[in-house]
Design an enzyme around this catalytic site. Structure first.
Site, PDB file in Angstrom:
ATOM      1  N   ASN A 131      -6.743  66.258 -11.894  1.00 35.26           N
ATOM      2  CA  ASN A 131      -5.577  66.594 -11.055  1.00 35.26           C
ATOM      3  C   ASN A 131      -4.353  66.895 -11.924  1.00 35.26           C
ATOM      4  OD1 ASN A 131      -3.538  64.058 -10.875  1.00 35.26           O
ATOM      5  ND2 ASN A 131      -5.615  63.276 -11.106  1.00 35.26           N
ATOM      6  N   HIS A 132      -4.361  66.442 -13.190  1.00 34.89           N
ATOM      7  CA  HIS A 132      -3.188  66.650 -14.044  1.00 34.89           C
ATOM      8  C   HIS A 132      -3.035  68.102 -14.507  1.00 34.89           C
ATOM      9  CE1 HIS A 132      -2.232  62.491 -13.703  1.00 34.89           C
ATOM     10  NE2 HIS A 132      -3.492  62.203 -13.963  1.00 34.89           N
ATOM     11  N   TYR A 154      -2.538  66.297 -22.081  1.00 31.96           N
ATOM     12  CA  TYR A 154      -3.883  66.104 -21.518  1.00 31.96           C
ATOM     13  C   TYR A 154      -4.170  67.142 -20.419  1.00 31.96           C
ATOM     14  CZ  TYR A 154      -7.170  63.766 -18.272  1.00 31.96           C
ATOM     15  OH  TYR A 154      -8.194  63.481 -17.407  1.00 31.96           O
ATOM     16  N   GLY A 195     -16.939  64.163 -21.946  1.00 35.30           N
ATOM     17  CA  GLY A 195     -16.414  63.711 -23.237  1.00 35.30           C
ATOM     18  C   GLY A 195     -14.989  64.159 -23.502  1.00 35.30           C
ATOM     19  N   ASP A 204     -20.231  63.862 -32.378  1.00 39.10           N
ATOM     20  CA  ASP A 204     -18.782  63.969 -32.359  1.00 39.10           C
ATOM     21  C   ASP A 204     -18.470  65.375 -31.845  1.00 39.10           C
ATOM     22  OD1 ASP A 204     -16.111  64.239 -32.845  1.00 39.10           O
ATOM     23  OD2 ASP A 204     -16.197  63.561 -34.939  1.00 39.10           O
ATOM     24  N   ASP A 244     -22.422  60.412 -26.940  1.00 40.09           N
ATOM     25  CA  ASP A 244     -21.067  59.909 -27.164  1.00 40.09           C
ATOM     26  C   ASP A 244     -20.966  59.696 -28.669  1.00 40.09           C
ATOM     27  OD1 ASP A 244     -18.493  58.653 -26.829  1.00 40.09           O
ATOM     28  OD2 ASP A 244     -19.096  58.189 -24.784  1.00 40.09           O
TER      29      ASP A 244
END
Ligand code: 15L
Length: 273
Positions: free
Chosen positions: A114-115, A138, A74, A53, A36
């Site tokens: 799901n988006h 997103y 991430g 990063d 992370d």
């Protein structure tokens, strides 16, 4: 199960899903590498953390060194400005797949959402083969991630399981989530199928537990051996009460993506069939 995974990397390990997955995967593979931007506060003595990063290819390459499989959590996990989504989910996801190719990583579990299919109406039953209908920047970034997963599987042999996660948590939070809740142990089952199944090239499945009200057909996951253990309807009364106390808007209640569809929405929802 087929694939032998010695070293597994989790990106986004300090985030919500990463934190719970870390504990649940401990002991499943000889070595778990966590990554992370900043180290999780509660790092256990047997956990190895490497900061990276995702927007920096050299850093991503270094965390992929000697890795057999990656669980890529991430990046941004909710709607945001393009300035935030672009480096984290567009550049970051490209770097992840490119680094995986350069370092010979065999498998990637891509945490999709799901988006990606958020603008499908709840009255329609979709499966893993429908074309994306993202409900947000997103959602677009995750559809792009799925496309990268397909490219890297077909062109370079980096195999991927893309999991379109519904809503991850200990219980379904409201009526919408009764249709898409994913419990931690069911997600672990999907992750292990994705890492270990001998015959994955590029696959898309939905990440949901046993949801009687699901808006999707998850038979592709079942074909790969997925048998969800947790039942959304066990939490029915509390979930319905939460929505009764805080009802969805008309746009939210029409589409799979709920409030993500409502954000910045202009005009007539009848244009979306
Ligand atoms: C997601 O993709 C998000 O990561 C999560 O925070 C929830 O908003 C979830 O979707 C959802 O649709 O409920």
């Amino acid at each position: 199960m087929g694939r032998k995974m010695k070293r597994v990397l989790i990106t986004g390990a300090a985030g919500g899903i990463g934190t719970s997955l870390r504990g649940l995967l401990r002991g499943a593979y000889p070595e778990l590498v966590l990554s992370d931007r900043v180290a999780p506060a509660d790092l256990a003595p047997d956990e190895r953390f490497v900061a990276a990063d995702l927007a920096d290819l050299a850093q991503v390459e270094s965390i992929c060194e000697g890795v057999d499989g990656i669980v890529h959590l991430g990046g941004r996990s909710v709607e945001d400005s393009w300035e935030e989504i672009h480096p984290a989910n567009i550049v970051g996801c490209y770097n992840l797949y490119e680094a995986a190719r350069r370092k010979g990583v065999k498998r990637v579990i891509f945490a999709s959402t799901n988006h990606v299919v958020g603008f499908y109406r709840r009255t329609r039953r979709i499966d893993n083969r429908v074309q994306p209908r993202p409900d947000s920047r997103y959602g677009v970034s995750k559809a792009y991630g799925e496309a990268l997963a397909a490219l890297y599987a077909d062109k370079y042999g980096v195999e991927s399981l893309c999991v379109r996660i519904g809503n991850y948590g200990d219980k379904p939070l409201d009526k919408r989530r009764l249709s898409m809740w994913l419990s931690p142990r069911d997600f672990v089952q999907l992750v292990r199928i994705g890492l270990e199944h001998p015959e994955i090239h590029f696959e898309i499945v939905y990440g949901s537990s046993h949801c009687e009200r699901a808006w999707w057909d998850n038979s592709n996951a079942e074909r790969l051996g997925y048998r969800p253990q947790d039942v959304a309807e066990d939490h029915r009364d509390a979930a319905l009460a939460a929505t009764a106390a805080n009802p969805e808007s008309e746009v939210s209640a029409t589409f799979i993506g709920g409030m993500f569809c409502d954000m910045e929405f202009k005009g007539d929802l009848d244009r979306i069939r």
